[in-house]
Design a protein around this motif. Structure first.
Motif, PDB file in Angstrom:
ATOM      1  N   ILE A   1      18.123 -16.770  14.883  1.00 37.27           N
ATOM      2  CA  ILE A   1      17.611 -16.059  13.700  1.00 37.27           C
ATOM      3  C   ILE A   1      16.228 -16.563  13.308  1.00 37.27           C
ATOM      4  O   ILE A   1      15.345 -15.785  12.934  1.00 37.27           O
ATOM      5  CB  ILE A   1      18.596 -16.181  12.528  1.00 37.27           C
ATOM      6  N   SER A   2      16.014 -17.870  13.405  1.00 32.80           N
ATOM      7  CA  SER A   2      14.727 -18.453  12.990  1.00 32.80           C
ATOM      8  C   SER A   2      13.570 -17.954  13.845  1.00 32.80           C
ATOM      9  O   SER A   2      12.414 -17.977  13.425  1.00 32.80           O
ATOM     10  CB  SER A   2      14.788 -19.983  13.039  1.00 32.80           C
ATOM     11  N   LYS A   3      13.876 -17.467  15.049  1.00 35.68           N
ATOM     12  CA  LYS A   3      12.845 -16.953  15.952  1.00 35.68           C
ATOM     13  C   LYS A   3      12.710 -15.428  15.860  1.00 35.68           C
ATOM     14  O   LYS A   3      12.026 -14.812  16.684  1.00 35.68           O
ATOM     15  CB  LYS A   3      13.168 -17.358  17.391  1.00 35.68           C
ATOM     16  N   GLY A   4      13.383 -14.844  14.864  1.00 39.14           N
ATOM     17  CA  GLY A   4      13.275 -13.404  14.671  1.00 39.14           C
ATOM     18  C   GLY A   4      14.237 -12.593  15.498  1.00 39.14           C
ATOM     19  O   GLY A   4      14.080 -11.366  15.632  1.00 39.14           O
ATOM     20  N   ASN A   5      15.248 -13.255  16.069  1.00 40.77           N
ATOM     21  CA  ASN A   5      16.241 -12.560  16.876  1.00 40.77           C
ATOM     22  C   ASN A   5      17.502 -12.291  16.060  1.00 40.77           C
ATOM     23  O   ASN A   5      17.553 -12.597  14.866  1.00 40.77           O
ATOM     24  CB  ASN A   5      16.549 -13.386  18.129  1.00 40.77           C
ATOM     25  N   LEU A   6      18.514 -11.743  16.713  1.00 44.47           N
ATOM     26  CA  LEU A   6      19.710 -11.294  16.017  1.00 44.47           C
ATOM     27  C   LEU A   6      20.966 -12.002  16.498  1.00 44.47           C
ATOM     28  O   LEU A   6      21.084 -12.360  17.677  1.00 44.47           O
ATOM     29  CB  LEU A   6      19.899  -9.787  16.214  1.00 44.47           C
ATOM     30  N   VAL A   7      21.894 -12.167  15.582  1.00 42.61           N
ATOM     31  CA  VAL A   7      23.259 -12.576  15.924  1.00 42.61           C
ATOM     32  C   VAL A   7      24.112 -11.316  15.813  1.00 42.61           C
ATOM     33  O   VAL A   7      24.371 -10.811  14.727  1.00 42.61           O
ATOM     34  CB  VAL A   7      23.784 -13.669  14.983  1.00 42.61           C
ATOM     35  N   HIS A   8      24.493 -10.764  16.954  1.00 39.04           N
ATOM     36  CA  HIS A   8      25.335  -9.583  16.992  1.00 39.04           C
ATOM     37  C   HIS A   8      26.799 -10.011  16.852  1.00 39.04           C
ATOM     38  O   HIS A   8      27.189 -11.076  17.334  1.00 39.04           O
ATOM     39  CB  HIS A   8      25.164  -8.840  18.317  1.00 39.04           C
ATOM     40  N   LEU A   9      27.589  -9.165  16.221  1.00 38.96           N
ATOM     41  CA  LEU A   9      29.010  -9.468  16.064  1.00 38.96           C
ATOM     42  C   LEU A   9      29.820  -8.236  16.446  1.00 38.96           C
ATOM     43  O   LEU A   9      29.501  -7.122  16.016  1.00 38.96           O
ATOM     44  CB  LEU A   9      29.342  -9.870  14.622  1.00 38.96           C
ATOM     45  N   PHE A  10      30.859  -8.451  17.256  1.00 38.41           N
ATOM     46  CA  PHE A  10      31.682  -7.334  17.712  1.00 38.41           C
ATOM     47  C   PHE A  10      33.168  -7.637  17.523  1.00 38.41           C
ATOM     48  O   PHE A  10      33.634  -8.750  17.773  1.00 38.41           O
ATOM     49  CB  PHE A  10      31.433  -7.047  19.202  1.00 38.41           C
TER      50      PHE A  10
END
Length: 253
Positions: free
Chosen positions: A35-44
Motif C-alpha cells: 500500500i505504501s508504494k501505491g499498490n493494492l491489497v486485493h481480497l477475495f
C-alpha cells in the motif's frame, strides 16, 4: 448456565490470539509495504467468505488501500432460485470460472492477494490463489488449519488453498465450522468461521494502518458521520482517493 456458543467462540478467539499473532503481523508487513508504494491489497472470497470483504472497506474504521474483489455470481442474495445459495455453491466449485472474473483486473506483482475460504478446497479460492501466484503476487490465505491438514484436495491441480499461500492464517475453527452439539442430532449448529475471520481481518487491517503511519503514509480513513470533529467532507475525500488509486492501477470501475 453460560451460553455454550459464547464459550466455544471465546475459545477460538483466544486460540487465534495466542497462535496466529506472528502470521497476522507478517501479513500486515507485506500489506503495508504494498500500500505504501501505491499498490493494492486485493481480497477475495465466495459464499459466506465474502463477508470479511464487506467488513474491511468501505467500513467505518477502514482505509484506502484494500480492494475487495466481489462477484455477485459468487455471493447469494436469495436462498433458492436466482441468486440462491444452491446455485452459488455449484458455481464456486466449477473449474475455469474464476479466470473469467479475474481477467477484468490488472493484478500487479507488487500487489497482495488475500483469499478467504474455510474449506480451502473449492475451485474459486484455489484458482484465485493460482492466478495471483502466476502473476507474482504474494498470497495470504485465511482458512481452517484443520481442513488444510485433514481434507483431501478436490481441485484437478491437486492443490488446496493452503498449499498456495505465502502466509497461512489459521482461523482455528474446526473442520465442520459449526460449534455447538445438539442432543439427538449428529449435526452441530452455530458457525464459527465468520466470527473468526472478522477478528483476523480487523487485526491485520489495524496492524497495517499502524505500520503505514510509521512509514509516513497518509491514511484515508472512512469514518462514521456521528464522530464529532471530523470534517463533513472526510468520506467524500476517502471515496475520491480510492477512485484515484483504482484508476491508477488500471482497475475496471
Amino acid at each position: 448456565m453460560s451460553i455454550e456458543y459464547f464459550i466455544k467462540a471465546n475459545e477460538i478467539l483466544e486460540k487465534i490470539a495466542t497462535t496466529q499473532e506472528e502470521n497476522i503481523k507478517k501479513a500486515a508487513e507485506i500489506m503495508a509495504e504494498s500500500i505504501s508504494k501505491g499498490n493494492l491489497v486485493h481480497l477475495f472470497g465466495s459464499g459466506h467468505s465474502v463477508i470479511p470483504l464487506l467488513e474491511i472497506f468501505p467500513r467505518y474504521g477502514g482505509f484506502v488501500g484494500f480492494h475487495p474483489l466481489m462477484d455477485p455470481r459468487l455471493m447469494w442474495f436469495n436462498v433458492i432460485g436466482a441468486g440462491g445459495a444452491r446455485e452459488l455453491l455449484w458455481i464456486e466449485r466449477q473449474e475455469g470460472y474464476i479466470k473469467n472474473f479475474l481477467q477484468s483486473y490488472d493484478l500487479k506483482s507488487d500487489d497482495v492477494m488475500v483469499v478467504y475460504s474455510h474449506g480451502g478446497l473449492n475451485a474459486a479460492p484455489v484458482e484465485t490463489a493460482i492466478y495471483a501466484k502466476e502473476r507474482g503476487l504474494k498470497v495470504i490465505a485465511v482458512t481452517s488449519g484443520e481442513n488444510y491438514k485433514k481434507a483431501k484436495a478436490t481441485h484437478s491441480s491437486g492443490k488446496k488453498l493452503g498449499d498456495l499461500a505465502d502466509i497461512l492464517i489459521d482461523n482455528c475453527v474446526p473442520l465442520e465450522d459449526a460449534l455447538v452439539e445438539i442432543e439427538g442430532y449428529p449435526q452441530k449448529v452455530g458457525a464459527g468461521s465468520t466470527l473468526a475471520v472478522i477478528y483476523i481481518t480487523q487485526a491485520f487491517a489495524t496492524e497495517t494502518a499502524k505500520l503505514l503511519q510509521k512509514k509516513g503514509y497518509k491514511l484515508s480513513i472512512f469514518v462514521s458521520p456521528n464522530v464529532i470533529g471530523i470534517p463533513p467532507e472526510n468520506n467524500d475525500e476517502v471515496y475520491r482517493r480510492y477512485t484515484e488509486l483504482i484508476k491508477k492501477n488500471n482497475i475496471i470501475i
